[in-house]
Design a protein around this motif. Structure first.
Motif: not given
Length: 713
Positions: A139-156
């Motif tokens: 429902p709400e995203r903060n900068v940590v949410s965005w950074t976590t998913i960005v790191n996830g795609y980089l991880q894969f």
């Protein structure tokens, strides 16, 4: 006492009681009920309940007692979001993703922290699809949410998706910028990383350190050191990780002056006893050939860390001080520092450098006791060590013992088989490699062509050479051409080999022509030899091997005036011929011999043994081949010179100095001469021993009057 102080002591007392219970009371189902009843009793005061729960859950989760923690959670009347998040993190860390998702879905209330924890848990467990689904549903995203998913795609490895999400972020903090920069550098998009770095609104020590390490990792070390200088000028406080990365970069380009300056900064900042820094310093000084300074760093403190010991051990190996390296390994054992895979790998590499089979076997036995002999890195080093020391059977056994083989494992044993003339074994291993779905590389095909060359398998070599050009992940390179020319040359196809060189897709170098010239020496073809030598000297005017090989061809043809002319040209140009030398390593000591050498302490016994062998060779009908006497002297002198070649002196020493029946291993820096090859076959039969001779191209195993090369080398 004030009301606030009384409340403080009450909460502290409850926490202390709970802490005592959690330590001394076993976690049984009965006791869980006791805990739950205790929580219910204190649940009227939320402020006192949650600190106590946090204390208990931390203890449960630390001990990975997740099921007990879940039972406790279920008994708490109104557990907060924080407690749910704690146990979800525990499930994810223990790869129980289904349990984590199930509990997450049951949460009565979820905050951004719990959503972020669940997304991170999915990524840690390798489930990118669920992580992205949760991210989309937030429902709400903060900068940590965005950074976590960005790191996830980089991880894969999905850098394009990560890049798109990064630029969609409504707000970016420095951690987000650092994540994207790290991703660019990890996947080789260095220019994009540099551009993004300079666009950052603010940078911290992690930003600078990522750029320094990433540039060095991508082979742009000079730029990395420029970044470090800019970082120092910007006034950003350097961390121990920064300095370690700088030292690694200095080691890679041997930037001694800057590395020494960095060492001074390390001392100034108080990082000199940091074990990671110490390891980096040792590696830096070792790469810069400054082993005395490396030892000074090591001796500043008594170390029990195996990584630091291994850095010193590896440093000595890199500087070809293999004896010192093995002394360090011995000191490790005496100091009760348990070696790891890297320690064994470095020690075995030093055994290979010394050709010290006995020491290699002792280290192998130690690896077996520690259960590391099946490790792929230790196993690969064992394969190389046994191959280099002349024991191909133990090399194959070490290879078969490796648990999970990689392409280096297969290449090592295939190349080793080729060096020992085991052509069919090399081809069989290649078949196994393909069956195990390991993709061959250019080294694999070099080994296979070499195996064909040493075993006279011309048609198989042609097939492999043609296959390389069609294989999707390799192209024909200079080593492949050298091997193919060698195959053709050894089979007497000298004109075809010369035509192949003239039609190469890459520019031929002197090594390709030397391979042809060596074949001309073998087949006594003066016409092709002169053309090959001319091509070599056009590329490398002071190539001593070209002069010597051509001179030998002239000598074999009895053209002594041409021999004199070649030797005069060498003298005028100041070119020195490499003297032939053979040696035997016995109990860690190398015994070297040159032709007609009488300097060894056992010379009298060595020459007595050679004279005895000479008589036996006559009895067996051996007639010396004067074509391999390369001096214009009387026939009697020619025969004497052949009898006292360095390899024969080394073999005689081995017969004198070792126990009856023991195999003798001789190493030689030049190609073994044809007459010695014939004589050694008979000597092996006369003395009833296996004689192993390694020359500049391969190993020969002499036994019972025969050689493993089948007289084809």
């Amino acid at each position: 006492m004030s009301k606030s102080r009384a409340l403080f002591f009450k909460k502290t007392k409850q926490s202390s009681i709970l802490f005592g219970i959690s330590i001394f009371l076993p976690f049984s189902s009965t006791n869980v009920k006791i805990f739950s009843k205790f929580f219910t009793t204190i649940s009227s005061n939320a402020n006192s309940r949650y600190p106590s729960c946090k204390l208990l859950f931390s203890d449960l989760l630390k001990n990975q007692r997740l099921d007990e923690a879940r039972e406790v959670l279920n008994k708490i009347p109104f557990p907060g979001v924080h407690l749910y998040t704690m146990i979800i993190d525990g499930y994810a860390q223990n790869y129980r993703l289904d349990d984590a998702i199930q509990l997450f879905e049951k949460m009565p209330v979820r905050d951004t922290v719990s959503w972020n924890s669940m997304i991170k848990g999915c990524l840690n467990c390798g489930d990118l699809i669920t992580a992205k689904k949760l991210f989309d549903e937030m429902p709400e995203r903060n900068v940590v949410s965005w950074t976590t998913i960005v790191n996830g795609y980089l991880q894969f490895g999905k850098i394009e998706v990560a890049e798109r999400l990064f630029f969609e972020m409504p707000v970016k903090d420095v951690a987000a910028w650092n994540s994207m920069i790290y991703g660019y550098l990890k996947f080789g998009r260095v220019d994009d990383a540099v551009n993004l770095f300079w666009k950052m609104p603010s940078r911290n020590v992690i930003s600078w350190t990522s750029m320094i390490d990433g540039l060095d990792y991508n082979g742009r070390t000079d730029e990395a050191l420029i970044f470090y200088k800019k970082m120092a000028a910007s006034g950003v406080q350097q961390s121990s990780n920064t300095l370690s990365c700088v030292l690694k970069a200095c080691a890679n380009v041997m930037a001694l002056h800057l590395g020494v300056q960095t060492h001074g900064r390390i001392v100034k900042l108080g990082f000199c006893f940091d074990e990671f820094i110490c390891t980096s310093l040792l590696t830096f000084y070792a790469n810069c050939k400054q082993m005395e300074n490396a030892c000074m760093v090591f001796n500043e403190k008594l170390h029990g860390n195996v990584v630091i010991w291994t850095a010193l051990l590896t440093g000595y190996g890199l500087n070809h001080k293999h004896g010192r390296a093995l002394m360090v390994f011995g000191d490790m054992i005496r100091m009760a520092v348990l070696p790891n895979q890297s320690s064994f790998t470095s020690a075995l590499n030093s055994c290979s450098g010394l050709e010290a089979l006995d020491k290699g076997k002792a280290i192998h036995a130690m690896a077996v006791r520690l259960g590391l002999d099946s490790d792929v890195f230790v196993g690969n080093s064992l394969v190389v060590m046994y191959t280099v020391c002349g024991n191909i059977n133990d090399s194959v056994a070490a290879f078969n013992n490796i648990g999970e083989k990689n392409v280096v494992s297969w290449n090592s044993i295939i190349v080793g088989s080729a060096q020992h003339g085991q052509g069919m074994l090399a081809l069989t291993l290649f078949t196994r490699m393909i069956r195990d779905e390991v993709d061959p590389d250019e080294i694999t095909f070099t080994g296979l062509l070499s195996a064909c060359s040493h075993s006279g398998m011309l048609q198989k070599a042609r097939c492999f050479f043609e296959y390389i050009s069609r294989y999707k992940s390799t192209v024909i390179k200079l080593p492949h051409y050298v091997c193919m020319v060698d195959v053709l040359g050894r089979c007497g196809k000298l004109e075809e080999a010369e035509e192949l060189i003239n039609n190469m897709q890459v520019k031929p170098n002197s090594i390709v022509w030397l391979s042809l010239l060596s074949a001309c020496r073998m087949h006594f073809n003066l016409r092709v030899a002169e053309r090959a030598a001319e091509s070599i000297l056009d590329l490398e005017p002071n190539c001593s091997a070209a002069y010597v090989l051509l001179s030998n061809v002239y000598a074999s043809a009895g053209k002594w005036s041409d021999v004199s002319r070649m030797r005069l040209r060498m003298k005028q140009r100041g070119i020195m011929k490499q003297p032939g030398c053979s040696w035997v390593t016995l109990r860690g000591i190398r015994h070297e011999f040159v032709s007609a050498d009488r300097s060894h302490p056992l010379s009298e016994k060595i020459y007595q043994k050679l004279d005895w062998l000479g008589g036996k060779l006559k009895e067996f009908g051996h007639v010396p081949d004067e074509r391999f006497s390369l001096h214009d002297v009387e026939e009697e002198q020619k025969l004497e010179m052949l009898s006292y070649h360095s390899e024969r002196l080394a073999i005689a020493f081995g017969l004198v100095a070792t126990a009856e029946g023991r195999a003798i291993t001789v190493m030689k820096n030049l190609r073994v001469c044809g007459d010695c090859h014939t004589a050694i076959k008979l000597i092996a039969k006369i003395v009833g021993r296996e004689i192993i001779v390694r020359d500049c191209t391969r190993f020969h195993h002499f036994q019972n009057g025969m050689c493993s090369c089948g007289d084809y080398w």
